[in-house]
Design a protein around this motif. Structure first.
Motif, short mmCIF file in Angstrom:
data_model
loop_
_atom_site.label_atom_id
_atom_site.label_comp_id
_atom_site.label_asym_id
_atom_site.label_seq_id
_atom_site.Cartn_x
_atom_site.Cartn_y
_atom_site.Cartn_z
N ARG A 216 0.98 -1.06 0.12
CA ARG A 216 -0.23 0.19 -0.30
C ARG A 216 0.92 0.47 0.21
O ARG A 216 0.57 2.45 -0.64
N GLY A 222 -3.50 4.09 -4.99
CA GLY A 222 -4.17 3.52 -4.11
C GLY A 222 -5.13 5.02 -2.86
O GLY A 222 -4.39 6.15 -2.65
N ALA A 223 -5.72 4.11 -2.82
CA ALA A 223 -7.07 5.07 -2.13
C ALA A 223 -6.16 5.39 -0.19
O ALA A 223 -6.08 4.70 -0.01
N GLY A 224 -5.83 6.30 -0.78
CA GLY A 224 -5.73 6.76 0.92
C GLY A 224 -3.93 6.58 1.56
O GLY A 224 -3.39 7.31 2.29
N TRP A 225 -3.28 6.75 -0.51
CA TRP A 225 -1.77 6.48 -0.18
C TRP A 225 -0.67 7.94 1.07
O TRP A 225 -0.11 7.48 1.37
N ASP A 228 -1.47 6.84 4.19
CA ASP A 228 -0.71 5.70 4.58
C ASP A 228 1.36 6.37 4.90
O ASP A 228 1.65 6.04 5.93
N GLY A 292 -1.72 15.34 -5.07
CA GLY A 292 -2.35 14.53 -5.70
C GLY A 292 -2.45 14.92 -7.31
O GLY A 292 -3.62 14.77 -7.58
N ASP A 296 -2.39 8.35 -13.46
CA ASP A 296 -2.04 6.67 -13.16
C ASP A 296 -0.48 5.99 -14.07
O ASP A 296 -0.41 4.51 -13.22
#
Length: 487
Positions: A216, A222-225, A228, A292, A296
């Motif tokens: 992760r 990934g969501a919340g990278w 994290d 952000g 991709d």
């Protein structure tokens, strides 16, 4: 929902039905040809009671530490086993009714889920799940009847009564199973408090070790990278505002895991490409991802570069590098939204290894400190790419058939093709890779029987002497996983 099967005649259904026996035949999975079967029996007997080495799995260390009684048969044997629940789901049974993604169910719901399993027992005919379940029910809990709609409640009560006994708590079962080493899978930010408490207990029957799983943190898409990575930095005591700090945080957490017993780092990404980036480009993408703005394509390029960085770190700190690529995770978005990940809807994809790993192996493939264990769910990759790679690079080992390939047919194919290309010394030994605690001994037993059968064929064909086959099987069971995983 598919209801458990019963007779269409209500009067006939009310008549007690004599249960079929649950038969644990001594020769199960051994060769059918009499002479070869006799050799296989002798080989299997030599390793049957050897300790279990489990260097990759997903058992919760907190459960082992707490050592509390298991709640009920459903929460132990059904809910955590996505091999089982996915097959029931494919036949129309709701994952919600099986309690997937939830803790223990209220007793009435747990019984109903158990009835669905028993009433649809025929779904598992010919599958490895049937072999594992038979071994668990008969070998651990003393069940002598084949599950059915008619005896579901009786079996539930029998197993529940066993689970209330001290002998069936987690620590006692660890000792009963003969598990010498058990690796768990852990988040790099985890404080490993359960592992520390287990290691500090001199009475604990098994060496339980963490595994560094950084997926992760390597996937900016990934969501919340960002959150994290910030948490990673806090756990490492390192500022992660730039790429240099991010790398330092990963290195520090690896050191922390090693200090707490870890021997490997595990990686599971969609592909296995290890294309390097210039340091300035990696730093630029990292900064863009923090706000952000990474595309991709940039996020994928960053992850591929970071897999190369993970290999460099393994050369530096000695963590074995295992890779489990080629899975389309969470293939059904609605199921993922309702039940979360690892709930049976991860689907294999074809995976390429030779070109994908060339940058990594060019740099580190002959490094004496790197052990790279390659797994696949693409059966053709074993003899097409993985075995040839392991047959040249001293760092590369061949991971055992995993997940969808963890079945007798694929294991036999693997044995015949891979060993002739790379030799038995390049195999990892068996990996159970399970969340279903009670299936661990059943899975290892299946592997030992199949390996005994394979080596018995070589003896019967006069390609090996019996003493060589016994030595080889003993190595596959204990010596090889200890060597490959630096245990």
């Amino acid at each position: 929902m598919t209801e458990p099967k019963t007779s269409e005649n209500p009067e006939r259904a009310a008549v007690p039905v004599r249960a079929a026996p649950l038969n644990l035949h001594e020769d199960r999975l051994l060769p059918s040809e009499p002479r070869t079967r006799g050799i296989a029996r002798e080989l299997y007997a030599a390793v049957r009671d050897r300790p279990i080495i489990s260097p990759h799995g997903h058992v919760d260390p907190g459960m082992l530490l707490a050592d509390e009684p298991f709640a009920d048969p459903t929460s132990l044997l059904v809910q955590p086993d996505h091999y089982v629940t996915r097959m029931l789901h494919a036949s129309g049974i709701s994952l919600a009714e099986l309690g997937v993604g939830r803790g223990p169910l209220p007793e009435d719901k747990a019984r109903q889920a158990w009835r669905m399993l028993c009433g649809n027992w025929d779904l598992f005919r010919g599958t490895p799940m049937r072999y594992w379940f038979d071994s668990e029910l008969g070998g651990i809990f003393g069940v002598t009847e084949r599950p059915s709609a008619q005896n579901a409640d009786r079996l539930y009560d029998q197993i529940a009564a066993k689970l209330a006994e001290t002998a069936f708590r987690p620590r006692a079962l660890l000792a009963q199973f003969g598990i010498e080493v058990l690796a768990t899978t852990d988040d790099p930010s985890d404080g490993l408090l359960a592992h520390q408490a287990i290691a500090a207990d001199p009475t604990f029957p098994t060496r339980v070790i963490p595994t560094f799983r950084p997926d992760r943190y390597l996937e900016p898409a990934g969501a919340g990278w960002v959150g994290d990575v910030d948490r990673l930095g806090r756990s490492a005591g390192t500022e992660v505002g730039d790429f240099t700090g991010y790398i330092a945080a990963l290195e520090e957490r690896r050191r922390f895991f090693i200090a707490n017993g870890a021997v490997s780092a595990d990686h599971s990404h969609f592909d296995l490409r290890t294309t390097p980036l210039e340091p300035s480009e990696a730093a630029r993408i990292y900064s863009s991802a923090r706000v952000g703005e990474a595309t991709d394509a940039e996020s994928t390029a960053f992850r591929r570069h970071m897999l190369l960085e993970m290999a460099r770190m393994s050369c530096d700190d000695g963590l074995v590098m295992t890779v489990h690529p080629g899975v389309h995770r969470n293939h059904h978005p609605a199921t993922f939204a309702a039940f979360g990940g690892d709930t049976g809807h991860d689907i294999p994809v074809a995976t390429e290894y030779t070109n994908a790993l060339q940058p990594l192996l060019e740099r580190y493939g002959t490094h004496p400190n790197l052990h790279l264990v390659l797994f696949t769910v693409d059966a053709d990759a074993f003899n097409r790419e993985i075995a040839p790679l392991a047959g040249f690079y001293p760092s590369v080992y061949i991971g055992a058939p995993w997940w969808f390939l963890d079945n007798p047919t694929e294991i036999r194919s693997f044995q015949r093709s891979v060993s002739e290309i790379a030799g038995l010394s390049r195999l990892s030994g068996f990996i159970d890779d399970t969340r279903a605690f009670c299936s661990i001994p059943a899975r290892h037993d299946m592997s030992r029987r199949l390996d005994a059968g394979f080596l018995a064929e070589l003896v019967a064909e006069h390609r090996l002497d019996l003493d060589e086959a016994i030595d080889s099987l003993s190595d596959l069971v204990t010596a090889q996983p200890r060597k490959v995983f630096k245990l």
